[in-house]
Scaffold this motif. Structure first.
Motif, PDB file in Angstrom:
ATOM      1  N   UNK A  48      60.480  41.018  32.398  1.00  0.00           N
ATOM      2  CA  UNK A  48      59.729  39.769  32.415  1.00  0.00           C
ATOM      3  C   UNK A  48      59.658  39.157  33.811  1.00  0.00           C
ATOM      4  N   UNK A  49      60.774  39.118  34.500  1.00  0.00           N
ATOM      5  CA  UNK A  49      60.818  38.471  35.820  1.00  0.00           C
ATOM      6  C   UNK A  49      59.907  39.196  36.803  1.00  0.00           C
ATOM      7  N   UNK A  50      59.959  40.533  36.777  1.00  0.00           N
ATOM      8  CA  UNK A  50      59.097  41.308  37.697  1.00  0.00           C
ATOM      9  C   UNK A  50      57.618  41.077  37.375  1.00  0.00           C
ATOM     10  N   UNK A  51      57.306  41.012  36.087  1.00  0.00           N
ATOM     11  CA  UNK A  51      55.907  40.796  35.687  1.00  0.00           C
ATOM     12  C   UNK A  51      55.407  39.430  36.164  1.00  0.00           C
ATOM     13  N   UNK A  52      56.219  38.414  35.954  1.00  0.00           N
ATOM     14  CA  UNK A  52      55.789  37.071  36.357  1.00  0.00           C
ATOM     15  C   UNK A  52      55.645  36.973  37.876  1.00  0.00           C
ATOM     16  N   UNK A  53      56.435  37.754  38.620  1.00  0.00           N
ATOM     17  CA  UNK A  53      56.297  37.753  40.087  1.00  0.00           C
ATOM     18  C   UNK A  53      54.935  38.320  40.486  1.00  0.00           C
ATOM     19  N   UNK A  54      54.464  39.359  39.775  1.00  0.00           N
ATOM     20  CA  UNK A  54      53.141  39.922  40.074  1.00  0.00           C
ATOM     21  C   UNK A  54      52.053  38.902  39.744  1.00  0.00           C
ATOM     22  N   UNK A  55      52.220  38.191  38.635  1.00  0.00           N
ATOM     23  CA  UNK A  55      51.219  37.187  38.255  1.00  0.00           C
ATOM     24  C   UNK A  55      51.191  36.051  39.277  1.00  0.00           C
ATOM     25  N   UNK A  56      52.370  35.643  39.740  1.00  0.00           N
ATOM     26  CA  UNK A  56      52.422  34.581  40.758  1.00  0.00           C
ATOM     27  C   UNK A  56      51.694  35.041  42.023  1.00  0.00           C
ATOM     28  N   UNK A  57      51.926  36.280  42.422  1.00  0.00           N
ATOM     29  CA  UNK A  57      51.213  36.835  43.590  1.00  0.00           C
ATOM     30  C   UNK A  57      49.696  36.775  43.377  1.00  0.00           C
ATOM     31  N   UNK A  58      49.273  37.125  42.165  1.00  0.00           N
ATOM     32  CA  UNK A  58      47.827  37.139  41.871  1.00  0.00           C
ATOM     33  C   UNK A  58      47.237  35.741  42.044  1.00  0.00           C
ATOM     34  N   UNK A  59      47.881  34.747  41.447  1.00  0.00           N
ATOM     35  CA  UNK A  59      47.348  33.382  41.558  1.00  0.00           C
ATOM     36  C   UNK A  59      47.357  32.912  43.015  1.00  0.00           C
ATOM     37  N   UNK A  60      48.466  33.152  43.708  1.00  0.00           N
ATOM     38  CA  UNK A  60      48.591  32.611  45.068  1.00  0.00           C
ATOM     39  C   UNK A  60      47.662  33.312  46.056  1.00  0.00           C
ATOM     40  N   UNK A  61      47.332  34.576  45.796  1.00  0.00           N
ATOM     41  CA  UNK A  61      46.538  35.344  46.756  1.00  0.00           C
ATOM     42  C   UNK A  61      45.048  35.301  46.458  1.00  0.00           C
ATOM     43  N   UNK A  62      44.689  35.279  45.182  1.00  0.00           N
ATOM     44  CA  UNK A  62      43.281  35.526  44.833  1.00  0.00           C
ATOM     45  C   UNK A  62      42.571  34.421  44.080  1.00  0.00           C
ATOM     46  N   UNK A  63      43.295  33.500  43.467  1.00  0.00           N
ATOM     47  CA  UNK A  63      42.638  32.517  42.601  1.00  0.00           C
ATOM     48  C   UNK A  63      41.749  31.580  43.439  1.00  0.00           C
ATOM     49  N   UNK A  64      40.451  31.622  43.190  1.00  0.00           N
ATOM     50  CA  UNK A  64      39.500  30.783  43.940  1.00  0.00           C
ATOM     51  C   UNK A  64      38.988  31.429  45.215  1.00  0.00           C
ATOM     52  N   UNK A  65      39.359  32.681  45.467  1.00  0.00           N
ATOM     53  CA  UNK A  65      38.901  33.360  46.693  1.00  0.00           C
ATOM     54  C   UNK A  65      37.396  33.627  46.630  1.00  0.00           C
ATOM     55  N   UNK A  66      36.829  33.967  47.783  1.00  0.00           N
ATOM     56  CA  UNK A  66      35.380  34.266  47.897  1.00  0.00           C
ATOM     57  C   UNK A  66      34.556  33.086  47.362  1.00  0.00           C
ATOM     58  N   UNK A  67      34.826  31.909  47.888  1.00  0.00           N
ATOM     59  CA  UNK A  67      34.095  30.690  47.481  1.00  0.00           C
ATOM     60  C   UNK A  67      34.166  30.449  45.981  1.00  0.00           C
ATOM     61  N   UNK A  68      35.285  30.797  45.362  1.00  0.00           N
ATOM     62  CA  UNK A  68      35.463  30.535  43.935  1.00  0.00           C
ATOM     63  C   UNK A  68      34.937  31.644  43.043  1.00  0.00           C
ATOM     64  N   UNK A  69      34.375  32.691  43.665  1.00  0.00           N
ATOM     65  CA  UNK A  69      33.800  33.790  42.879  1.00  0.00           C
ATOM     66  C   UNK A  69      34.887  34.597  42.166  1.00  0.00           C
ATOM     67  N   UNK A  70      36.073  34.662  42.751  1.00  0.00           N
ATOM     68  CA  UNK A  70      37.178  35.404  42.141  1.00  0.00           C
ATOM     69  C   UNK A  70      38.173  34.422  41.535  1.00  0.00           C
ATOM     70  N   UNK A  71      38.605  34.735  40.330  1.00  0.00           N
ATOM     71  CA  UNK A  71      39.569  33.881  39.639  1.00  0.00           C
ATOM     72  C   UNK A  71      40.638  34.746  38.978  1.00  0.00           C
ATOM     73  N   UNK A  72      41.737  34.095  38.621  1.00  0.00           N
ATOM     74  CA  UNK A  72      42.837  34.789  37.941  1.00  0.00           C
ATOM     75  C   UNK A  72      43.120  34.076  36.618  1.00  0.00           C
ATOM     76  N   UNK A  73      43.406  34.863  35.602  1.00  0.00           N
ATOM     77  CA  UNK A  73      43.932  34.343  34.341  1.00  0.00           C
ATOM     78  C   UNK A  73      45.280  35.018  34.099  1.00  0.00           C
ATOM     79  N   UNK A  74      46.179  34.350  33.379  1.00  0.00           N
ATOM     80  CA  UNK A  74      47.351  35.050  32.862  1.00  0.00           C
ATOM     81  C   UNK A  74      46.861  36.011  31.781  1.00  0.00           C
ATOM     82  N   UNK A  75      47.462  37.217  31.707  1.00  0.00           N
ATOM     83  CA  UNK A  75      46.940  38.222  30.774  1.00  0.00           C
ATOM     84  C   UNK A  75      47.994  38.925  29.944  1.00  0.00           C
ATOM     85  N   UNK A  76      48.831  38.172  29.196  1.00  0.00           N
ATOM     86  CA  UNK A  76      49.788  38.875  28.325  1.00  0.00           C
ATOM     87  C   UNK A  76      49.023  39.852  27.428  1.00  0.00           C
ATOM     88  N   UNK A  77      49.623  41.043  27.188  1.00  0.00           N
ATOM     89  CA  UNK A  77      48.862  42.105  26.533  1.00  0.00           C
ATOM     90  C   UNK A  77      48.475  41.820  25.092  1.00  0.00           C
TER      91      UNK A  77
END
Ligand SMILES: [Zn+2]
Length: 503
Positions: free
Chosen positions: A192-221
């Motif tokens: 769980x901890x490793x998974x949440x670290x990847x999700x945190x990276x996704x939000x911090x790096x990509x959410x709202x990038x490219x003038x808002x064209x790219x977004x992130x959602x949490x995606x539990x399977x």
């Protein structure tokens, strides 16, 4: 690459602003990334409404429609088309992951670009990619998002994560061993901890990038594939970053029975009890939701993502879409991954959605306007652009061609087969058209497809690399490795035992 075209007049075209609002022989004027005006003479003399020097496109014979939204797919499956024919979801999933093997960064890049090109050429301007990785990692995620950035498409990525599988509790009730077929038995399972670290990276790096064209959602399977810690931790990260949660819900009878066995209630009720049901929640499949769940979803403002092709291919059942619509619930449309659908055509999804729920005896119909809304504004809601809140999901008009809306649209040729014979336009779009009429496609005012050719992706190169990925996997999976064959056998036995017992 050409400079983006930011000011444009499409002169003399027809515009479907949204279902029920067709304007014929008008000008569609873009200013910057947005629609500036739609109307007769809207461009003004010399195109002044768009600014001096605006580019002109002859729109005669063309129809502008809002860009379609594919609200659920899994890009890695673009190299796994046709896998696991004749299997229900559980054994199919084990076959698919077994054949898929490990995807490196290049494989993620290629599968994203191939899917993006296929979708863009069909007039699909936005995608929600429930991205599975083997295993989830910043490197794999970055490769996928870099590819979406290069494509120009509007992309929302939900990194798919699983840390628990309660299917073994159902199996124990039935006296079966499914230890090899659990998602937590896959070689790439992380904690769980490793998974949440990847999700945190996704939000911090990509959410709202490219003038808002790219977004992130949490995606539990899936509800049966996630611990409370993963569900709550994902939702908390999403809330902090103004995103939403995208989670498979009750695709099969096995999943519904597994949730009942493990949680003593429906899978949707478990999400509600954890406080997750709200406007930022999207629920691919929802085939086996219960009557009370329909009300909970509608009252909470969550969105069901209907995937009729995959549900039919895997024999999973038919989601209660007519009941959801009657209850006032939001519904979006997805293709699902190409390993179960087996393409990325929102046109196919629209046609199936408009056909499989109809019942003349019960006077139940899913109409073309409803289906067009599912494939446009319904999908926009899944992006959770208003964060977890209700407002803002479509507040700026994305998914329509109203003035002020982001200029995401496709121009279709009304003179070719399919649309040429249209007596009634909206039913013809849903039932007759299959994407072949799409000529030009724009996202945020930038032209990405011209005369049927994708401008941002070298399709010959990408499809050549995709073919290599697919062929290598086909070679390695013939025959299936013994561990995969055992997992497939266990899941076939589980489906069969449940069918004999009844849900
Ligand atoms: Zn899916």
């Amino acid at each position: 690459m050409d400079e983006p075209v930011r000011d444009l007049v499409v002169r003399g075209c027809d515009v479907l602003v949204e279902p029920g609002d067709l304007r014929e022989q008008v000008d569609l004027v873009l200013a910057g990334e947005r629609v500036a005006a739609v109307g007769v003479g809207a461009a003004g003399v010399g195109g002044s409404a768009a600014g001096a020097g605006a580019r002109e496109l002859d729109g005669r014979g063309l129809l502008a429609i809002p860009g379609l939204v594919n609200a659920h797919t899994h890009s890695p499956e673009n190299c796994l088309r046709g896998v696991g024919e004749g299997l229900g979801l559980e054994p199919w999933l084990m076959t698919m992951f077994g054949a898929g093997g490990d995807l490196d960064a290049e494989a993620h890049e290629v599968t994203v670009l191939a899917g993006a090109a296929e979708m863009l050429r069909n007039g699909t301007t936005s995608v929600i990619d429930h991205l599975w990785m083997t295993p989830p990692s910043p490197r794999a995620l970055d490769a996928a998002l870099r590819a979406y950035a290069a494509s120009g498409m509007r992309a929302t990525v939900a990194p798919l994560m699983e840390d628990r599988d309660v299917t073994d509790q159902l199996a124990a009730q039935l006296g079966l061993d499914v230890s090899a077929g659990l998602v937590t038995a896959l070689p790439e399972a992380l904690g769980t901890t490793e998974l949440l670290a990847v999700l945190r990276h996704a939000f911090e790096t990509w959410h709202g990038a490219e003038d808002g064209r790219l977004r992130i959602l949490a995606g539990p399977g899936g509800v049966q594939w996630a611990s409370d810690e993963l569900l709550l931790g994902s939702a908390e990260l999403a809330a902090r970053h103004g995103g939403g949660v995208h989670i498979h819900l009750l695709e099969t009878t096995v999943q519904a029975a597994a949730c009942r066995a493990a949680f003593g209630r429906s899978g949707l009720q478990r999400l509600a009890d954890l406080g997750l049901v709200g406007p930022g929640l999207s629920l691919p499949h929802s085939v086996w939701i219960e009557a009370a769940d329909v009300e909970t979803i509608a009252a909470g403002g969550a969105t069901v993502v209907h995937n009729p092709a995959a549900n039919t291919r895997l024999g999973s059942g038919r989601a209660p879409i007519a009941a959801l619509l009657r209850a006032g619930a939001h519904v979006a449309l997805g293709t699902d991954g190409s390993a179960s659908s087996d393409n990325q055509s929102v046109w196919d999804a629209m046609k199936l959605a408009a056909l499989i729920h109809n019942d003349a005896d019960a006077d139940v119909w899913v109409g073309s306007a409803e289906v067009l809304r599912m494939a446009t504004t319904g999908g926009v809601r899944v992006m959770a652009r208003g964060g977890g809140g209700a407002a803002g999901a479509t507040a700026d008009g994305l998914g329509t061609l109203r003035p002020g809306a982001p200029a995401d649209f496709a121009l279709l040729d009304r003179r070719v087969s399919g649309l040429a014979g249209a007596f009634a336009l909206e039913p013809s779009l849903v039932l007759s058209e299959d994407g072949r009429a799409v000529r030009h496609v724009f996202v945020a005012g930038r032209q990405l497809v011209a005369d049927g050719r994708c401008l941002t992706i070298d399709e010959a190169d990408v499809n050549g690399r995709l073919r290599e990925l697919a062929q290598r996997r086909a070679r390695d999976a013939d025959p299936l490795p013994a561990a995969v064959a055992r997992a497939v056998g266990q899941m076939r036995a589980l489906r069969q035992a449940l069918a004999e017992r009844g849900p």
